[in-house]
Design a protein around this motif. Sequence first.
Motif, PDB file in Angstrom:
ATOM      1  N   ALA A   1      25.945  -5.158   0.046  1.00 53.83           N
ATOM      2  CA  ALA A   1      26.568  -4.685  -1.188  1.00 53.83           C
ATOM      3  C   ALA A   1      25.584  -3.826  -1.980  1.00 53.83           C
ATOM      4  O   ALA A   1      24.393  -4.128  -2.071  1.00 53.83           O
ATOM      5  CB  ALA A   1      27.035  -5.868  -2.025  1.00 53.83           C
ATOM      6  N   GLY A   2      26.081  -2.713  -2.536  1.00 57.70           N
ATOM      7  CA  GLY A   2      25.251  -1.814  -3.327  1.00 57.70           C
ATOM      8  C   GLY A   2      24.619  -0.694  -2.541  1.00 57.70           C
ATOM      9  O   GLY A   2      24.083   0.254  -3.134  1.00 57.70           O
ATOM     10  N   THR A   3      24.648  -0.764  -1.216  1.00 56.81           N
ATOM     11  CA  THR A   3      24.086   0.289  -0.359  1.00 56.81           C
ATOM     12  C   THR A   3      25.175   1.301   0.000  1.00 56.81           C
ATOM     13  O   THR A   3      26.282   0.916   0.372  1.00 56.81           O
ATOM     14  CB  THR A   3      23.500  -0.311   0.928  1.00 56.81           C
ATOM     15  N   THR A   4      24.865   2.584  -0.106  1.00 56.87           N
ATOM     16  CA  THR A   4      25.821   3.620   0.285  1.00 56.87           C
ATOM     17  C   THR A   4      25.637   3.932   1.768  1.00 56.87           C
ATOM     18  O   THR A   4      24.545   4.312   2.196  1.00 56.87           O
ATOM     19  CB  THR A   4      25.631   4.897  -0.544  1.00 56.87           C
ATOM     20  N   TYR A   5      26.701   3.775   2.537  1.00 51.61           N
ATOM     21  CA  TYR A   5      26.670   4.022   3.983  1.00 51.61           C
ATOM     22  C   TYR A   5      27.422   5.302   4.311  1.00 51.61           C
ATOM     23  O   TYR A   5      28.480   5.581   3.726  1.00 51.61           O
ATOM     24  CB  TYR A   5      27.316   2.856   4.740  1.00 51.61           C
ATOM     25  N   SER A   6      26.867   6.091   5.249  1.00 51.20           N
ATOM     26  CA  SER A   6      27.538   7.280   5.774  1.00 51.20           C
ATOM     27  C   SER A   6      28.043   6.979   7.173  1.00 51.20           C
ATOM     28  O   SER A   6      27.270   6.527   8.031  1.00 51.20           O
ATOM     29  CB  SER A   6      26.579   8.474   5.815  1.00 51.20           C
ATOM     30  N   PHE A   7      29.321   7.238   7.399  1.00 51.15           N
ATOM     31  CA  PHE A   7      29.926   7.036   8.717  1.00 51.15           C
ATOM     32  C   PHE A   7      30.322   8.408   9.266  1.00 51.15           C
ATOM     33  O   PHE A   7      31.081   9.145   8.626  1.00 51.15           O
ATOM     34  CB  PHE A   7      31.154   6.132   8.617  1.00 51.15           C
ATOM     35  N   THR A   8      29.784   8.753  10.415  1.00 44.05           N
ATOM     36  CA  THR A   8      30.014  10.062  11.018  1.00 44.05           C
ATOM     37  C   THR A   8      30.778   9.905  12.319  1.00 44.05           C
ATOM     38  O   THR A   8      30.403   9.089  13.172  1.00 44.05           O
ATOM     39  CB  THR A   8      28.673  10.769  11.290  1.00 44.05           C
ATOM     40  N   VAL A   9      31.846  10.699  12.474  1.00 42.73           N
ATOM     41  CA  VAL A   9      32.685  10.657  13.671  1.00 42.73           C
ATOM     42  C   VAL A   9      32.627  12.013  14.355  1.00 42.73           C
ATOM     43  O   VAL A   9      32.841  13.055  13.707  1.00 42.73           O
ATOM     44  CB  VAL A   9      34.140  10.293  13.328  1.00 42.73           C
ATOM     45  N   ARG A  10      32.346  12.029  15.673  1.00 46.04           N
ATOM     46  CA  ARG A  10      32.370  13.243  16.482  1.00 46.04           C
ATOM     47  C   ARG A  10      33.218  12.992  17.723  1.00 46.04           C
ATOM     48  O   ARG A  10      33.120  11.926  18.341  1.00 46.04           O
ATOM     49  CB  ARG A  10      30.961  13.629  16.918  1.00 46.04           C
ATOM     50  N   ALA A  11      34.026  13.963  18.071  1.00 48.50           N
ATOM     51  CA  ALA A  11      34.725  13.926  19.349  1.00 48.50           C
ATOM     52  C   ALA A  11      33.794  14.470  20.429  1.00 48.50           C
ATOM     53  O   ALA A  11      33.040  15.420  20.199  1.00 48.50           O
ATOM     54  CB  ALA A  11      35.995  14.758  19.281  1.00 48.50           C
ATOM     55  N   VAL A  12      33.822  13.864  21.614  1.00 53.68           N
ATOM     56  CA  VAL A  12      32.927  14.254  22.700  1.00 53.68           C
ATOM     57  C   VAL A  12      33.753  14.774  23.872  1.00 53.68           C
ATOM     58  O   VAL A  12      34.734  14.141  24.283  1.00 53.68           O
ATOM     59  CB  VAL A  12      32.055  13.062  23.151  1.00 53.68           C
ATOM     60  N   GLY A  13      33.364  15.934  24.399  1.00 57.79           N
ATOM     61  CA  GLY A  13      34.002  16.505  25.579  1.00 57.79           C
ATOM     62  C   GLY A  13      33.009  16.629  26.720  1.00 57.79           C
ATOM     63  O   GLY A  13      31.895  16.112  26.667  1.00 57.79           O
ATOM     64  N   THR A  14      33.374  17.356  27.742  1.00 58.10           N
ATOM     65  CA  THR A  14      32.495  17.500  28.909  1.00 58.10           C
ATOM     66  C   THR A  14      31.211  18.240  28.578  1.00 58.10           C
ATOM     67  O   THR A  14      30.184  18.057  29.231  1.00 58.10           O
ATOM     68  CB  THR A  14      33.220  18.253  30.038  1.00 58.10           C
ATOM     69  N   ARG A  15      31.239  19.101  27.541  1.00 62.17           N
ATOM     70  CA  ARG A  15      30.061  19.878  27.165  1.00 62.17           C
ATOM     71  C   ARG A  15      29.328  19.272  25.965  1.00 62.17           C
ATOM     72  O   ARG A  15      28.433  19.900  25.416  1.00 62.17           O
ATOM     73  CB  ARG A  15      30.473  21.311  26.852  1.00 62.17           C
ATOM     74  N   GLY A  16      29.707  18.052  25.552  1.00 57.33           N
ATOM     75  CA  GLY A  16      29.001  17.410  24.463  1.00 57.33           C
ATOM     76  C   GLY A  16      29.867  17.163  23.248  1.00 57.33           C
ATOM     77  O   GLY A  16      31.080  17.405  23.259  1.00 57.33           O
ATOM     78  N   PRO A  17      29.246  16.688  22.167  1.00 57.38           N
ATOM     79  CA  PRO A  17      30.001  16.367  20.958  1.00 57.38           C
ATOM     80  C   PRO A  17      30.305  17.595  20.128  1.00 57.38           C
ATOM     81  O   PRO A  17      29.518  18.548  20.072  1.00 57.38           O
ATOM     82  CB  PRO A  17      29.051  15.433  20.210  1.00 57.38           C
TER      83      PRO A  17
END
Length: 446
Positions: free
Chosen positions: A94-110
Motif C-alpha cells: 500500500a502507498g507504492t505506485t506500480y507501473s504495469f506494462t503490456v506488450r504483444a509479442v510476435g515472431t519478430r519480437g514485442p
Amino acid sequence: MYRAVFTAAAAAVLVVAGALPAQAAPRSSTPGTPTSVSVTGTATDADVTWGLPRSGAKVLGWAVTVRPAEHQPRHGVDLLRASARSDHFGDLTAGTTYSFTVRAVGTRGPGPAATVRYQPVAPAPVGQSLFALDAAGNVVRFPTTGTGTPATIAPNGAGYTANDEGDVFVPSADRTAIVMYPEGGGAAQTIATGLHLTADLRTDLTGNLYWVDSVTGGVVRLARAGGPATPWVSFGPVPNSGTTTLWAVGRDGTVSTWTSTTTTASVVTRTPAGTTTTRTISSGATGVFGYVRALLADAHGGLYIDWSSPGGAGSYIWAALPAGATTWVSAEPRLAFEYGATNSSSFRLLQSKEWCTSPAENSGQCSVDRSIPSLLVRALDGTTSSVPVSGLTAGSRGSNVGAADEAGDVFIDVDQAPTAGLWRVPAAGGAAQQLSTAQFSRLLVI
C-alpha cells in the motif's frame, strides 16, 4: 502471477532474467499496441486487462511487467500465451505506485508498450476480535475491548481459524473441505473441497489459509484470491519416532516449521516473497531442546518456543529464536507458572510470583504464591520491559498459550481456581478483567 508458456519462436526474443529487449524489432513486423489496457486492485493485489492490437503482426503471446518488482517472481515479468487477456499480481505494498506494462509479442519480437499505473491503498483499520473454542466445541467471538456481548459464530469448530475481516473457517467433519462462516452472518459456505486436512487451520493477515496435509505431511497454502491448494513448506528430516514437529504462521505470512529431538532441531521458513531457508538450530546455553510443546510467531520472522525440561522438575520454559538466527536464547527471566502470547511486534509473558518443582507439588509439599505480579514484554530487538498486573492467579503448569492483540492486550484461559476462566490483561497493566468464568481453548486474536 500466472505462469504460462507461448511458442519458442516468440519466447526466444526475450533476454535472460526476464528483461525485455532494449529496442523492439521494426514496428511493421511486430504486433501493434495493446488496446483497452486497464488495472483494478485491492490493498495487496492488482488485475491488469487488455485487448488485441488494432494493427501489426500476428500475436503469439504477451509480455506483462510490473515495476517495482519487489516480492514478484521472475523479476516481475510474466510471459503469457496468445489467448490471455488478463494478468494478476499479488504481494503489493500500500502507498507504492506500480507501473504495469503490456506488450504483444510476435515472431519478430514485442511490439509497442501500453502502460497503466496503480497505487494500492491500505484498507481502513478493522477492529480486532478475540476468537476462542468453548467446551462444547463452538467458536465464540469476544470484543478485544473486554466490553460487549460475546457471539457464537460456528459449531463443531475444532481446528478453526479466522481472517482479518472476521470470517471463520472450519475443517469439515470428514477433513476433506473447508467451511466458511461469514462475518456478517448468513449461511455457511464450502469454499474448497477434495482436501487432505488436519484439524488445525491457520491464516495470515492477507487471508491466505494454511494446514498440514494429512497425506504428504507438508504445509499447504490456499490463497485468498482463489485457485488450487498449493504445497508451501516442508518439515525438516524426522530422525525417529520421538521427533517433535510444530509449525507457525506469522501475521505477515511467514510460515515456519520446527523439527526437533531432545538434542537436535531444525527450522524451515518460507517468506511471503517465496524464499525458503533451512536452519540447523543450536540450543545454546540450555544444552538441550528438551520436549518442545508450543511454537508461536511474530510478524517479522521471529519464533518463540515453549519447551519442558527432561527430568522430574516439570518446568516449562520459553525461548526466543529471532528471524534468521541459529541459536535460541531464553525469553524469560525465571521459572514460573506462566502464559505466553505474541502479536506482530512482541512476545508477552505472564509469570507467577513463585514456582516449585513437579515432584514437590505432586506430593503436596509445595505451597507457593501463584499470583501474577507483572506482564513481561520482549520486543523484536530482544529488549524487555514490564508493567504491574493484579487480580490473576496462575493455574496448572504446562504450555499455556494465550493470544495478544496489536495494542498489546493479552488474553489467557486459567484452568483452575481461584481465578479460573477467560481473562484480558491490558497492555498498560493494572487490574486484569475477567471475560468469562467458563473454559476456552485455541485463543486467537485477529
